[in-house]
Structure formats: C-alpha cells, structure tokens
Design a protein around this motif. Structure first.
Motif, PDB file in Angstrom:
ATOM      1  N   UNK A 122      10.468  64.962  24.736  1.00 32.67           N
ATOM      2  CA  UNK A 122      10.562  64.146  23.521  1.00 32.67           C
ATOM      3  C   UNK A 122      11.213  62.799  23.845  1.00 32.67           C
ATOM      4  N   UNK A 123      12.288  62.835  24.625  1.00 30.93           N
ATOM      5  CA  UNK A 123      12.981  61.591  24.984  1.00 30.93           C
ATOM      6  C   UNK A 123      12.067  60.672  25.798  1.00 30.93           C
ATOM      7  N   UNK A 124      11.288  61.244  26.699  1.00 34.10           N
ATOM      8  CA  UNK A 124      10.345  60.434  27.479  1.00 34.10           C
ATOM      9  C   UNK A 124       9.286  59.811  26.575  1.00 34.10           C
ATOM     10  N   UNK A 174      18.076  57.636  31.654  1.00 29.76           N
ATOM     11  CA  UNK A 174      16.735  57.971  31.208  1.00 29.76           C
ATOM     12  C   UNK A 174      15.863  56.720  31.117  1.00 29.76           C
ATOM     13  N   UNK A 175      16.406  55.667  30.564  1.00 31.85           N
ATOM     14  CA  UNK A 175      15.636  54.416  30.464  1.00 31.85           C
ATOM     15  C   UNK A 175      15.264  53.871  31.817  1.00 31.85           C
ATOM     16  N   UNK A 176      16.188  53.908  32.748  1.00 28.23           N
ATOM     17  CA  UNK A 176      15.939  53.408  34.083  1.00 28.23           C
ATOM     18  C   UNK A 176      14.922  54.270  34.818  1.00 28.23           C
ATOM     19  N   UNK A 177      15.086  55.583  34.728  1.00 21.88           N
ATOM     20  CA  UNK A 177      14.152  56.497  35.394  1.00 21.88           C
ATOM     21  C   UNK A 177      12.759  56.361  34.799  1.00 21.88           C
ATOM     22  N   UNK A 178      12.662  56.255  33.491  1.00 19.05           N
ATOM     23  CA  UNK A 178      11.368  56.108  32.841  1.00 19.05           C
ATOM     24  C   UNK A 178      10.675  54.844  33.323  1.00 19.05           C
ATOM     25  N   UNK A 179      11.407  53.759  33.377  1.00 20.38           N
ATOM     26  CA  UNK A 179      10.824  52.497  33.854  1.00 20.38           C
ATOM     27  C   UNK A 179      10.383  52.633  35.308  1.00 20.38           C
ATOM     28  N   UNK A 195      18.083  50.042  29.058  1.00 22.97           N
ATOM     29  CA  UNK A 195      17.572  49.895  30.416  1.00 22.97           C
ATOM     30  C   UNK A 195      18.345  48.792  31.124  1.00 22.97           C
ATOM     31  N   UNK A 196      18.866  49.140  32.292  1.00 24.35           N
ATOM     32  CA  UNK A 196      19.618  48.172  33.076  1.00 24.35           C
ATOM     33  C   UNK A 196      21.041  47.966  32.589  1.00 24.35           C
TER      34      UNK A 196
END
Length: 84
Positions: free
Chosen positions: A36-38, A76-81, A58-59
């Motif tokens: 869900x978060x992804x 999570x934001x960094x990994x997703x990017x 992110x960042x």
C-alpha cells in the motif's frame, strides 16, 4: 507493489518469512502494508509528474530523535525512487 509476497520472495531468492521480517523492520505490519505504501508513493510521483504537488520526504535528512514514521517515510521514498 504488484508482486505477491511469494513472487517477490522467489525473485530475490528469499523466503516469504524473510520478506515479512524485512517489512516489519521497516515499521510496517507486513507485506500488505508495504505494498500500500509503495502504491501511495507511486501515486505521489505520478501526481508530481502531472503538476500536482504532494508532500514528500524523498532526500530528507534524518536526525537522532526523529520519530520512526519520519525515518520510514524518508527511507521508503528514497528506495521507491531508486527502484524506479
């Protein structure tokens, strides 16, 4: 976000239990919550690409004493990017 836990486990050469433990280590209750978060993050990215401004960590910088939610959001934001 589209893989089942079994599919992901096979792709990375780990067991579904290892995937679940990884999700919990990131602060999620399990794989479903991570999915869900992804999906939410993908929606934010799509919204940003279309000109819609979503808040994003992110960042962002993480400091001692920051709440776990902030750490999870940044990671999570960094990994997703990075995965994109």
């Amino acid at each position: 976000a589209r893989c089942t836990i079994t599919d992901l486990a096979e792709r990375v050469g780990k067991s579904p239990g290892t995937i679940t433990r990884f999700c919990r280590a990131l602060g999620f209750t399990g794989y479903a919550e991570l999915r869900v978060a992804l999906a939410e993050e993908a929606g934010r990215a799509a919204g940003n690409a279309e000109g819609t401004r979503w808040a994003s960590d992110i960042g962002g910088e993480v400091r001692p004493g920051d709440p776990a939610e902030r750490l999870v959001g940044v990671v999570l934001g960094t990994v997703t990017r990075a995965l994109r």
